[in-house]
Design a protein around this motif. Structure first.
Motif, PDB file in Angstrom:
ATOM      1  N   PRO A 254       0.786  -1.242   0.000  1.00 36.54           N
ATOM      2  CA  PRO A 254       0.000   0.000   0.000  1.00 36.54           C
ATOM      3  C   PRO A 254       0.814   1.286   0.000  1.00 36.54           C
ATOM      4  O   PRO A 254       0.318   2.324  -0.441  1.00 36.54           O
ATOM      5  N   CYS A 255       2.067   1.239   0.483  1.00 34.32           N
ATOM      6  CA  CYS A 255       2.815   2.492   0.667  1.00 34.32           C
ATOM      7  C   CYS A 255       4.132   2.468  -0.110  1.00 34.32           C
ATOM      8  O   CYS A 255       4.779   1.424  -0.250  1.00 34.32           O
ATOM      9  N   THR A 256       4.527   3.639  -0.579  1.00 29.23           N
ATOM     10  CA  THR A 256       5.815   3.783  -1.251  1.00 29.23           C
ATOM     11  C   THR A 256       6.951   3.505  -0.273  1.00 29.23           C
ATOM     12  O   THR A 256       6.935   3.992   0.854  1.00 29.23           O
ATOM     13  N   GLY A 257       7.926   2.721  -0.706  1.00 30.32           N
ATOM     14  CA  GLY A 257       9.064   2.398   0.144  1.00 30.32           C
ATOM     15  C   GLY A 257       8.849   1.194   1.030  1.00 30.32           C
ATOM     16  O   GLY A 257       9.775   0.768   1.720  1.00 30.32           O
ATOM     17  N   GLU A 258       7.655   0.619   0.997  1.00 32.44           N
ATOM     18  CA  GLU A 258       7.397  -0.550   1.851  1.00 32.44           C
ATOM     19  C   GLU A 258       8.082  -1.794   1.303  1.00 32.44           C
ATOM     20  O   GLU A 258       8.585  -2.616   2.054  1.00 32.44           O
ATOM     21  N   LEU A 259       8.088  -1.933  -0.025  1.00 29.69           N
ATOM     22  CA  LEU A 259       8.741  -3.075  -0.657  1.00 29.69           C
ATOM     23  C   LEU A 259       9.378  -2.599  -1.966  1.00 29.69           C
ATOM     24  O   LEU A 259       8.711  -2.005  -2.813  1.00 29.69           O
ATOM     25  N   ILE A 260      10.656  -2.855  -2.127  1.00 28.90           N
ATOM     26  CA  ILE A 260      11.388  -2.472  -3.330  1.00 28.90           C
ATOM     27  C   ILE A 260      11.851  -3.739  -4.042  1.00 28.90           C
ATOM     28  O   ILE A 260      12.555  -4.567  -3.457  1.00 28.90           O
ATOM     29  N   GLN A 261      11.429  -3.899  -5.281  1.00 21.80           N
ATOM     30  CA  GLN A 261      11.876  -5.035  -6.081  1.00 21.80           C
ATOM     31  C   GLN A 261      13.212  -4.679  -6.734  1.00 21.80           C
ATOM     32  O   GLN A 261      13.344  -3.618  -7.350  1.00 21.80           O
ATOM     33  N   ILE A 262      14.206  -5.565  -6.588  1.00 20.83           N
ATOM     34  CA  ILE A 262      15.535  -5.294  -7.128  1.00 20.83           C
ATOM     35  C   ILE A 262      15.950  -6.447  -8.040  1.00 20.83           C
ATOM     36  O   ILE A 262      15.616  -7.601  -7.805  1.00 20.83           O
ATOM     37  N   ASP A 263      16.688  -6.102  -9.083  1.00 24.02           N
ATOM     38  CA  ASP A 263      17.155  -7.131 -10.015  1.00 24.02           C
ATOM     39  C   ASP A 263      18.192  -6.506 -10.932  1.00 24.02           C
ATOM     40  O   ASP A 263      18.231  -5.290 -11.125  1.00 24.02           O
ATOM     41  N   GLY A 264      19.034  -7.355 -11.506  1.00 25.18           N
ATOM     42  CA  GLY A 264      20.014  -6.911 -12.477  1.00 25.18           C
ATOM     43  C   GLY A 264      19.625  -7.372 -13.870  1.00 25.18           C
ATOM     44  O   GLY A 264      19.027  -8.440 -14.041  1.00 25.18           O
ATOM     45  N   CYS A 265      19.973  -6.583 -14.872  1.00 24.34           N
ATOM     46  CA  CYS A 265      19.605  -6.888 -16.254  1.00 24.34           C
ATOM     47  C   CYS A 265      20.831  -6.743 -17.156  1.00 24.34           C
ATOM     48  O   CYS A 265      21.357  -5.641 -17.315  1.00 24.34           O
ATOM     49  N   ASP A 266      21.289  -7.862 -17.708  1.00 28.62           N
ATOM     50  CA  ASP A 266      22.400  -7.848 -18.665  1.00 28.62           C
ATOM     51  C   ASP A 266      21.853  -7.526 -20.048  1.00 28.62           C
ATOM     52  O   ASP A 266      20.882  -8.134 -20.503  1.00 28.62           O
ATOM     53  N   HIS A 267      22.522  -6.587 -20.737  1.00 28.94           N
ATOM     54  CA  HIS A 267      22.018  -6.203 -22.059  1.00 28.94           C
ATOM     55  C   HIS A 267      23.098  -5.408 -22.789  1.00 28.94           C
ATOM     56  O   HIS A 267      24.031  -4.884 -22.173  1.00 28.94           O
TER      57      HIS A 267
END
Length: 283
Positions: free
Chosen positions: A141-154
């Motif tokens: 529901p709130c900004t900053g509550e859960l941050i999805q992180i990942d790396g992308c090779d390109h």
């Protein structure tokens, strides 16, 4: 009225003519006629005056044969299509419309560019694409509550520079890209740097949502000790930031979709601005 003149009438104009004729024959009042035609009484009286002055042909639209207000200027669509074919053939309609206005001074609507590209076979409408089924997951529901992180090779710089990886931080509540960092490869120290940059800009998140890469957890099934956390997870624990590892890539779909957007738009933006190194991209 001749048969040739009758060809100038549409069905709506024939209906209008019959109702105005009823007013002339005193079978209807102007107020009743206006109600049936869906116009004001004043406009109905104007039509009545045109009928008396010009006869039945006065009921035809006076704009017939004239250029529409929303019609493009002659040659403008061909000019836009030529630019799109030569410079923006792999752009989407929205990005192409932005670049036509920004770099070439061609002000066109997004849907106009979409229609031009579709007719030329440069864009396939979403309704004509194969349907994809996604398993929904409720947003936090709130900004900053859960941050999805990942790396992308390109190949972010195409043939102008070496391939590299971008670390992407996407807010789960808003799908907003909060942090980007171009690095040589995914590693513990590169995630330390990108997380520090995020915290400096936005403060500490409650949780980070990642995949099960070796940076985030112990993947050795024969491990005999430890808490299954790698150094990154231990540091996040010290900062009171929870780390969550997704079971599937679909579970962190917001950051996965951000990869597709960046691979499309960011590569072209780098091309237009002549950016060819990680240092320039990280500015």
């Amino acid at each position: 009225m001749t048969a040739l003149a009758a060809e100038f009438f549409t069905l709506d104009e024939v209906n209008r003519l019959k109702i105005i004729q009823d007013v002339i024959d005193r079978r209807l009042t102007t107020q009743m006629a206006a109600q049936r035609l869906g116009i004001s009484d004043r406009q109905c009286r104007r039509l009545l005056a045109r009928y008396r002055e010009d006869g039945p042909l006065g009921m035809t639209s006076r704009r017939r044969g004239m250029r529409g207000n929303r019609q493009l200027m002659p040659g403008l669509a061909d000019q836009a299509l030529e630019l799109i074919r030569t410079r923006y053939a792999d752009f989407g309609p929205t990005l192409a419309q932005e670049k036509l206005a920004e770099l070439h001074g061609l002000i066109l609507g997004k849907e106009t560019v979409r229609r031009i590209m579709t007719r030329a076979g440069l864009w396939v409408p979403r309704k004509q694409r194969a349907a994809r089924i996604h398993q929904p997951r409720y947003r936090r529901p709130c900004t900053g509550e859960l941050i999805q992180i990942d790396g992308c090779d390109h190949e972010w710089f195409e043939d102008r520079g070496p391939a590299c990886t971008v670390l992407v931080y996407v807010d789960d509540a808003t799908s907003k890209i909060m942090e980007l960092l171009f690095v040589k490869s995914e590693s513990t120290f590169s995630y330390f740097e990108s997380t520090r940059r995020y915290i400096d800009k936005h403060g500490k998140p409650l949780a980070l949502y990642s995949d099960k890469a070796g940076v985030f957890r112990v993947n050795n099934k024969n491990a005999t000790g430890g808490d299954a956390h790698m150094q990154f997870g231990r540091v996040m624990h010290e900062l009171s930031i929870q780390t969550i590892c997704a079971d599937t890539s679909e579970a962190k779909g917001r950051v996965e979709r951000a990869h597709l957007t960046l691979q499309d738009r960011l590569v072209k933006e780098f091309r237009l601005q002549g950016i060819s190194s990680m240092e320039a991209a990280n500015v």
